[in-house]
Scaffold this motif. Sequence first.
Motif, PDB file in Angstrom:
ATOM      1  N   ILE A 139       0.841  -1.201   0.000  1.00 18.26           N
ATOM      2  CA  ILE A 139       0.000   0.000   0.000  1.00 18.26           C
ATOM      3  C   ILE A 139       0.870   1.244   0.000  1.00 18.26           C
ATOM      4  O   ILE A 139       0.629   2.182  -0.769  1.00 18.26           O
ATOM      5  N   ASP A 140       1.883   1.272   0.858  1.00 17.00           N
ATOM      6  CA  ASP A 140       2.779   2.434   0.904  1.00 17.00           C
ATOM      7  C   ASP A 140       3.412   2.687  -0.453  1.00 17.00           C
ATOM      8  O   ASP A 140       3.494   3.839  -0.905  1.00 17.00           O
ATOM      9  N   LEU A 141       3.840   1.624  -1.122  1.00 17.53           N
ATOM     10  CA  LEU A 141       4.461   1.771  -2.431  1.00 17.53           C
ATOM     11  C   LEU A 141       3.447   2.243  -3.468  1.00 17.53           C
ATOM     12  O   LEU A 141       3.726   3.128  -4.279  1.00 17.53           O
ATOM     13  N   ALA A 142       2.248   1.690  -3.440  1.00 18.27           N
ATOM     14  CA  ALA A 142       1.212   2.111  -4.390  1.00 18.27           C
ATOM     15  C   ALA A 142       0.867   3.586  -4.220  1.00 18.27           C
ATOM     16  O   ALA A 142       0.539   4.263  -5.193  1.00 18.27           O
ATOM     17  N   LEU A 143       0.958   4.084  -3.017  1.00 21.74           N
ATOM     18  CA  LEU A 143       0.624   5.476  -2.729  1.00 21.74           C
ATOM     19  C   LEU A 143       1.795   6.438  -2.918  1.00 21.74           C
ATOM     20  O   LEU A 143       1.590   7.652  -2.950  1.00 21.74           O
ATOM     21  N   ALA A 144       3.002   5.909  -3.047  1.00 17.89           N
ATOM     22  CA  ALA A 144       4.204   6.741  -3.116  1.00 17.89           C
ATOM     23  C   ALA A 144       4.302   7.457  -4.464  1.00 17.89           C
ATOM     24  O   ALA A 144       4.611   6.848  -5.486  1.00 17.89           O
ATOM     25  N   GLU A 145       4.030   8.738  -4.452  1.00 18.02           N
ATOM     26  CA  GLU A 145       4.049   9.508  -5.697  1.00 18.02           C
ATOM     27  C   GLU A 145       5.447   9.604  -6.300  1.00 18.02           C
ATOM     28  O   GLU A 145       5.576   9.810  -7.504  1.00 18.02           O
ATOM     29  N   ASP A 146       6.473   9.443  -5.494  1.00 17.10           N
ATOM     30  CA  ASP A 146       7.834   9.524  -5.996  1.00 17.10           C
ATOM     31  C   ASP A 146       8.349   8.175  -6.521  1.00 17.10           C
ATOM     32  O   ASP A 146       9.450   8.104  -7.059  1.00 17.10           O
ATOM     33  N   ALA A 147       7.529   7.137  -6.396  1.00 15.76           N
ATOM     34  CA  ALA A 147       7.935   5.812  -6.870  1.00 15.76           C
ATOM     35  C   ALA A 147       7.651   5.669  -8.357  1.00 15.76           C
ATOM     36  O   ALA A 147       6.775   6.329  -8.911  1.00 15.76           O
ATOM     37  N   ASP A 148       8.386   4.794  -8.982  1.00  8.48           N
ATOM     38  CA  ASP A 148       8.209   4.454 -10.385  1.00  8.48           C
ATOM     39  C   ASP A 148       6.805   3.873 -10.593  1.00  8.48           C
ATOM     40  O   ASP A 148       6.319   3.090  -9.775  1.00  8.48           O
ATOM     41  N   ALA A 149       6.155   4.248 -11.692  1.00  6.98           N
ATOM     42  CA  ALA A 149       4.790   3.783 -11.977  1.00  6.98           C
ATOM     43  C   ALA A 149       4.721   2.260 -12.063  1.00  6.98           C
ATOM     44  O   ALA A 149       3.748   1.647 -11.615  1.00  6.98           O
ATOM     45  N   LYS A 150       5.741   1.634 -12.614  1.00  5.68           N
ATOM     46  CA  LYS A 150       5.756   0.175 -12.715  1.00  5.68           C
ATOM     47  C   LYS A 150       5.798  -0.460 -11.334  1.00  5.68           C
ATOM     48  O   LYS A 150       5.094  -1.431 -11.064  1.00  5.68           O
ATOM     49  N   ALA A 151       6.608   0.085 -10.444  1.00  4.42           N
ATOM     50  CA  ALA A 151       6.697  -0.451  -9.084  1.00  4.42           C
ATOM     51  C   ALA A 151       5.360  -0.297  -8.363  1.00  4.42           C
ATOM     52  O   ALA A 151       4.934  -1.202  -7.626  1.00  4.42           O
ATOM     53  N   ARG A 152       4.692   0.824  -8.582  1.00  9.50           N
ATOM     54  CA  ARG A 152       3.391   1.046  -7.948  1.00  9.50           C
ATOM     55  C   ARG A 152       2.367   0.042  -8.474  1.00  9.50           C
ATOM     56  O   ARG A 152       1.590  -0.539  -7.708  1.00  9.50           O
ATOM     57  N   ALA A 153       2.365  -0.171  -9.776  1.00  6.30           N
ATOM     58  CA  ALA A 153       1.448  -1.138 -10.379  1.00  6.30           C
ATOM     59  C   ALA A 153       1.768  -2.559  -9.899  1.00  6.30           C
ATOM     60  O   ALA A 153       0.857  -3.347  -9.622  1.00  6.30           O
ATOM     61  N   ASP A 154       3.051  -2.875  -9.772  1.00  5.05           N
ATOM     62  CA  ASP A 154       3.448  -4.194  -9.265  1.00  5.05           C
ATOM     63  C   ASP A 154       2.948  -4.409  -7.842  1.00  5.05           C
ATOM     64  O   ASP A 154       2.523  -5.510  -7.479  1.00  5.05           O
ATOM     65  N   ALA A 155       2.991  -3.363  -7.032  1.00  7.77           N
ATOM     66  CA  ALA A 155       2.513  -3.460  -5.649  1.00  7.77           C
ATOM     67  C   ALA A 155       1.016  -3.787  -5.623  1.00  7.77           C
ATOM     68  O   ALA A 155       0.565  -4.607  -4.814  1.00  7.77           O
ATOM     69  N   ILE A 156       0.263  -3.181  -6.513  1.00  7.88           N
ATOM     70  CA  ILE A 156      -1.176  -3.467  -6.592  1.00  7.88           C
ATOM     71  C   ILE A 156      -1.403  -4.902  -7.051  1.00  7.88           C
ATOM     72  O   ILE A 156      -2.260  -5.615  -6.515  1.00  7.88           O
ATOM     73  N   ARG A 157      -0.608  -5.367  -8.000  1.00  4.47           N
ATOM     74  CA  ARG A 157      -0.724  -6.765  -8.447  1.00  4.47           C
ATOM     75  C   ARG A 157      -0.407  -7.733  -7.310  1.00  4.47           C
ATOM     76  O   ARG A 157      -1.027  -8.784  -7.178  1.00  4.47           O
ATOM     77  N   GLU A 158       0.561  -7.375  -6.489  1.00  3.98           N
ATOM     78  CA  GLU A 158       0.894  -8.236  -5.345  1.00  3.98           C
ATOM     79  C   GLU A 158      -0.276  -8.325  -4.369  1.00  3.98           C
ATOM     80  O   GLU A 158      -0.538  -9.398  -3.807  1.00  3.98           O
ATOM     81  N   LEU A 159      -0.965  -7.221  -4.182  1.00  5.52           N
ATOM     82  CA  LEU A 159      -2.143  -7.244  -3.309  1.00  5.52           C
ATOM     83  C   LEU A 159      -3.215  -8.163  -3.888  1.00  5.52           C
ATOM     84  O   LEU A 159      -3.874  -8.908  -3.163  1.00  5.52           O
ATOM     85  N   ARG A 160      -3.368  -8.134  -5.200  1.00  5.09           N
ATOM     86  CA  ARG A 160      -4.344  -9.025  -5.844  1.00  5.09           C
ATOM     87  C   ARG A 160      -3.934 -10.484  -5.671  1.00  5.09           C
ATOM     88  O   ARG A 160      -4.752 -11.330  -5.319  1.00  5.09           O
ATOM     89  N   THR A 161      -2.678 -10.768  -5.910  1.00  4.86           N
ATOM     90  CA  THR A 161      -2.184 -12.136  -5.788  1.00  4.86           C
ATOM     91  C   THR A 161      -2.406 -12.678  -4.382  1.00  4.86           C
ATOM     92  O   THR A 161      -2.733 -13.853  -4.204  1.00  4.86           O
TER      93      THR A 161
END
Length: 97
Positions: free
Chosen positions: A10-32
């Motif tokens: 969640i922290d990574l998905a919300l991190a505006e300074d993070a790479d968009a791919k990393a944020r999307a990967d974090a959301i996929r991990e939550l789904r998994t």
Amino acid sequence: MSSRTPEECIDLALAEDADAKARADAIRELRTANECDELEALVRREDLDERFRRQALEALATPQCDSTLRELVEEEPVGGSLREDAEELLATVEDDR
């Protein structure tokens, strides 16, 4: 698969300074991990970029998260186009039963 906790995802998905791919990967991990409540919280975050909110919404379209998706539509609906998308996703999940 990452060894991140749901909170870290969640922290990574919300991190505006993070790479968009990393944020999307974090959301996929939550789904998994079937972290339905966490995905719902992301969908409801109005300060989160809509593409990530939409990705979290789409991640809820699983049999494990259908009750959470139903909440987004019926009990405490999200606004705008996300609500319409949630309705369509819920119909799809229910049709697959």
